[in-house]
Design a protein around this motif. Structure first.
Motif, short mmCIF file in Angstrom:
data_model
loop_
_atom_site.label_atom_id
_atom_site.label_comp_id
_atom_site.label_asym_id
_atom_site.label_seq_id
_atom_site.Cartn_x
_atom_site.Cartn_y
_atom_site.Cartn_z
N VAL A 1 -0.09 5.28 -1.05
CA VAL A 1 -0.18 6.31 0.00
C VAL A 1 0.65 7.52 -0.40
O VAL A 1 0.22 8.67 -0.27
CB VAL A 1 0.31 5.75 1.36
CG1 VAL A 1 0.47 6.89 2.37
CG2 VAL A 1 -0.66 4.72 1.89
N TYR B 1 -3.32 0.34 7.13
CA TYR B 1 -3.29 1.12 5.89
C TYR B 1 -4.69 1.61 5.50
O TYR B 1 -4.84 2.71 4.95
CB TYR B 1 -2.70 0.29 4.75
CG TYR B 1 -1.19 0.29 4.73
CD1 TYR B 1 -0.47 1.40 4.30
CD2 TYR B 1 -0.48 -0.84 5.13
CE1 TYR B 1 0.91 1.39 4.28
CE2 TYR B 1 0.92 -0.86 5.11
CZ TYR B 1 1.60 0.27 4.68
OH TYR B 1 2.98 0.26 4.66
N ASP B 2 -5.70 0.79 5.76
CA ASP B 2 -7.07 1.21 5.45
C ASP B 2 -7.41 2.50 6.19
O ASP B 2 -8.04 3.40 5.62
CB ASP B 2 -8.07 0.12 5.85
CG ASP B 2 -7.98 -1.10 4.96
OD1 ASP B 2 -7.47 -0.98 3.84
OD2 ASP B 2 -8.42 -2.19 5.40
N TYR C 1 0.81 -1.21 0.00
CA TYR C 1 0.00 0.00 0.00
C TYR C 1 0.84 1.27 0.00
O TYR C 1 0.35 2.35 -0.35
CB TYR C 1 -0.92 0.03 1.23
CG TYR C 1 -1.98 -1.03 1.26
CD1 TYR C 1 -3.12 -0.92 0.46
CD2 TYR C 1 -1.88 -2.13 2.10
CE1 TYR C 1 -4.11 -1.90 0.50
CE2 TYR C 1 -2.85 -3.10 2.16
CZ TYR C 1 -3.98 -2.98 1.35
OH TYR C 1 -4.96 -3.94 1.40
N SER C 2 2.10 1.17 0.42
CA SER C 2 2.91 2.37 0.61
C SER C 2 3.10 3.20 -0.65
O SER C 2 3.06 4.44 -0.58
CB SER C 2 4.27 2.01 1.22
OG SER C 2 4.93 1.03 0.46
N SER D 1 -3.35 -4.63 7.07
CA SER D 1 -4.31 -4.09 6.11
C SER D 1 -5.19 -3.03 6.75
O SER D 1 -5.43 -1.97 6.15
CB SER D 1 -5.19 -5.21 5.55
OG SER D 1 -4.44 -6.11 4.77
N ILE E 1 -5.33 4.79 7.10
CA ILE E 1 -4.60 5.88 6.45
C ILE E 1 -5.35 6.35 5.21
O ILE E 1 -5.54 7.56 5.00
CB ILE E 1 -3.17 5.43 6.06
CG1 ILE E 1 -2.33 5.18 7.32
CG2 ILE E 1 -2.50 6.49 5.18
CD1 ILE E 1 -0.94 4.67 7.02
N PHE E 2 -5.79 5.40 4.38
CA PHE E 2 -6.51 5.77 3.16
C PHE E 2 -7.84 6.46 3.48
O PHE E 2 -8.23 7.41 2.79
CB PHE E 2 -6.77 4.53 2.30
CG PHE E 2 -5.57 4.04 1.54
CD1 PHE E 2 -4.90 4.88 0.66
CD2 PHE E 2 -5.10 2.75 1.72
CE1 PHE E 2 -3.79 4.43 -0.05
CE2 PHE E 2 -3.99 2.30 1.03
CZ PHE E 2 -3.32 3.14 0.14
#
Length: 285
Positions: free
Chosen positions: A187, A247-248, A183-184, A244, A250-251
Motif C-alpha cells: 500500500v 485491504y482489497d 499488505y501494508s 483481507s 484500499i487496493f
C-alpha cells in the motif's frame, strides 16, 4: 431437515468456491512478474511474509482437522463442538504456501527467472522483524506448553493451565498477524509511486470474492451448530476474510480511482522490456 441439508450443501459449495477464488488469486502476481520479466513496482515483503503465514495456517489447520487430542481439547473448551476447519482449508493453505514460495523466488533469484534485479528484492527491516518476532513467540509458547503438567488433558483443568490446543492457537495467530500487516508495505509502495503498476489487481479482485465466501461459509457453519463459538473458536478464519477485504478495498481504490491515469496502458499482460523507473524502485526500508 430439507433446509438443514441445503445449508450444509451451500456451506460446502461456498468452501470450495472460496478455495478456488483465493487459490487463483495467487497466480496473478507471479504471472504478471513473468510477463513483465520484472518485479519492479512491488517488493518481496508480501510473498515472503505470506510464506510464513501460510506455513502457520497449514500446520494449525492440520492439527484442528486431524489431531484427536486437539479436537477433544477444542470440544471441551467450546461446549462439545468440533472445529469449523474443513478439508478445503487445508488444501488452500498448502496451495497458498507453495505459490508464495514460488513468488518469493522471483525476488530472491531473479536471474534464474530471467529477470533484471530490482530494489524490492530485499526484505524490509519491518517485515524481517515481524518474521523473527512470530517465530520467536511460537517457540516460547511451545516450550511453555511442553513443560505444562496438564498439556494432554481433555477434561477440566485449573484456570490458566496450558494445553497443546493453546500451542496450536499460537501457531494459528501467526497467520492472523501476517494477514493484518502483509499488505501494508505494498500500500505504501503504491502511494509513493502514485501508481499500482506492477501490482496484480486480478489477485485483489479474486481475494475479495474469496473473503466474502469464506465469511459466508463460517456464518452458515456456526448457524448449523446453533452456536456462534464457531466464529470465536476459529478467530483466524473470521479475521482473514475481514482484514483481507479491508485491504482489497484500499487496493481497488488505488487502482481504479486514485492512480487510474498513472496506470493507463499498464495491463497485466503487458511485457515490459525496459528497466524500471526511479519511482518504481522506491521501497520500504
Amino acid at each position: 431437515m430439507v433446509v438443514f441439508g441445503f445449508l450444509k450443501l451451500l456451506s460446502a459449495t461456498f468452501g470450495w468456491l472460496y478455495f478456488i477464488a483465493w487459490s487463483l488469486s495467487f497466480y496473478g502476481q507471479p504471472s504478471l512478474n513473468f510477463g513483465r520479466r520484472s518485479t519492479s513496482g512491488t517488493t518481496v515483503d508480501f510473498p515472503l511474509i505470506n510464506s510464513l503465514g501460510f506455513s502457520a495456517y497449514f500446520v494449525s489447520n492440520v492439527a484442528f482437522f486431524y489431531s484427536p487430542l486437539i479436537r477433544a481439547q477444542y470440544a471441551h473448551r467450546n461446549k462439545g463442538l468440533t472445529p469449523t476447519v474443513q478439508f478445503n482449508d487445508i488444501t488452500f493453505a498448502a496451495h497458498g504456501l507453495l505459490l508464495s514460495v514460488v513468488t518469493s523466488s522471483q525476488y530472491f533469484f531473479p536471474r534464474a527467472w530471467g529477470f533484471a534485479p530490482s530494489a524490492g528484492s530485499r526484505p524490509s527491516r519491518f517485515i524481517l522483524g515481524i518474521f523473527a518476532g512470530c517465530v520467536t513467540g511460537v517457540a516460547v509458547i511451545l516450550l511453555v506448553v511442553a513443560g505444562a503438567p496438564d498439556r494432554d488433558s481433555t477434561h477440566d483443568t485449573p484456570a490458566g493451565a496450558w494445553l497443546w490446543l493453546d500451542a496450536v492457537y499460537a501457531v494459528s495467530y501467526v497467520k492472523l498477524v501476517v494477514t493484518v500487516i502483509k499488505y501494508s508495505p505494498q500500500v505504501l509502495v503504491n502511494y509513493r509511486n502514485r501508481s499500482t503498476k506492477g501490482w496484480s489487481i486480478s489477485q485483489i479482485l479474486l481475494d475479495f470474492v474469496g473473503g466474502v465466501l469464506s465469511l459466508a461459509q463460517l456464518a452458515i457453519d456456526s448457524y448449523l451448530q446453533g452456536d456462534w463459538s464457531g466464529v470465536t473458536g476459529n478467530p483466524v478464519k473470521f479475521a482473514l476474510g475481514n482484514v483481507s477485504m479491508f485491504y482489497d478495498l484500499i487496493f481497488m481504490t488505488q487502482h481504479y480511482v486514485l492512480y487510474r491515469g498513472a496506470d493507463a496502458g499498464a495491463g497485466e499482460t503487458e511485457t515490459l522490456l525496459r528497466g524500471p523507473s526511479d519511482d518504481e524502485e522506491r521501497r520500504i526500508d
